[in-house]
Scaffold this motif. Structure first.
Motif: not given
Length: 339
Positions: A47-75
């Motif tokens: 829908c919006n290429p580039g909005l969420l960055g590359t897969p690795s950057r998205f995982n580092e910035r959002f996916a891992a902190p939210i899914e693994r650490d329940r990081d509410r700020e990242a969420q």
């Protein structure tokens, strides 16, 4: 439509979609996040290429902190980032247009022989999982998930795992009683299972009782699928037996006002989609949903896990909530142990 079909960004279907040249893009989905936030990245990549960055950057910035650490700020940051591009209309917002939906859990107590069979398989699965825990990469999780699937099948009916023993499961008896009661009271029901061979077993008591039904699984040709849906809507059959793969979306079956989920699924979004075949615009009667859950088995823990899965989706798509977690290898082994 049904944009969750491209939730795997590495799949050929997704890669082909990303290459389309268009002036405007829109994705429609009832389940944009089913298991992992990477699924949301894939849909947004279209829908919006580039909005969420590359897969690795998205995982580092959002996916891992939210899914693994329940990081509410990242969420919170992810929610703010996607909010201008996401329009939601939830079931709660259209309740005035929909009849009531009631969900009930039927706890099915296995017979002694069935319980002993399940416990033997569970102990064997724990031993296999513990020995696989040291394997590299995702192989350990794959091996453990295979053991979990074996236990889920055994919880449905021992014959799905050990046909040579000839032990009939208690679920078959409970289902037969429930189906007879539903039909006797003038209702129609959709019956879902993830396992096609379990659906085959469920047909036996219906045939013996003379209960008319329609049947649909992933091998049903498209034209025949359409014909059977139309036949059920027109009154041909009291029950409609449907596999999860075949009935997750694209079906309008408002002739039914009961839904029977014979084996709870890991993903509550898939269950919601199944219920939505009957509980949707056009349904005029209250809908009752029964879940058949084998007592003392993995199925009871799956119901508990649904809360985490729903929290993961709600946490990034709606205001408030906490992100859920993806089970680790140790957590999967704890499921096998019954911890």
């Amino acid at each position: 439509d049904e944009a969750q079909a491209v939730k795997n960004a590495a799949a050929k279907r997704s890669l082909a979609l990303f290459e389309l040249q268009t002036d405007f893009r829109m994705a429609l989905s009832g389940t944009p996040v089913e298991n992992r936030l990477a699924e949301l990245w894939s849909i947004m990549r279209y829908c919006n290429p580039g909005l969420l960055g590359t897969p690795s950057r998205f995982n580092e910035r959002f996916a891992a902190p939210i899914e693994r650490d329940r990081d509410r700020e990242a969420q919170r940051l992810l929610r703010r980032l996607i909010a201008p591009f996401v329009l939601r209309r939830t079931k709660a917002e259209v309740l005035q247009e929909l009849p009531q939906r009631t969900e009930l859990t039927l706890s099915v107590a296995p017979d002694p022989a069935e319980a002993a069979h399940y416990e033997a398989l569970r102990r064997q699965a724990v031993a296999v999982a513990e020995s696989a825990a040291g394997e590299r990469g995702g192989q350990a999780q794959l091996n453990i998930l295979a053991q979990l699937t074996r236990l889920r099948r055994a919880a449905c009916d021992p014959r799905l795992v050990s046909p040579e023993l000839g032990i009939a499961g208690a679920k078959l008896r409970v289902f037969a009683e429930l189906a007879t009661e539903i039909v006797a009271n003038g209702h129609k029901a959709l019956v879902f299972s993830q396992f096609v061979d379990f659906l085959t077993l469920l047909r036996t008591p219906l045939d013996e009782a003379g209960i008319r039904y329609q049947y649909l699984d992933g091998s049903t040709p498209a034209a025949e699928r359409t014909r059977r849906v139309a036949a059920f809507q027109a009154g041909e059959g009291n029950l409609f037996l449907i596999s999860l793969k075949a009935g997750g979306y694209g079906l309008n079956l408002t002739a039914a006002d009961y839904v029977v989920i014979t084996d709870p699924w890991w993903n509550p979004a898939a269950e919601d989609q199944a219920m939505g075949r009957a509980h949707r615009i056009g349904q005029l009667r209250p809908v009752t949903v029964y879940r058949l859950v084998a007592k003392g088995t993995l199925e009871e823990r799956i119901i508990d896990l649904h809360l985490d899965k729903r929290a993961l989706a709600e946490g990034v798509l709606a205001d408030g909530g906490e992100g859920g977690t993806v089970p680790t290898t140790d957590e999967l082994i704890a499921l096998l142990r019954g911890d």
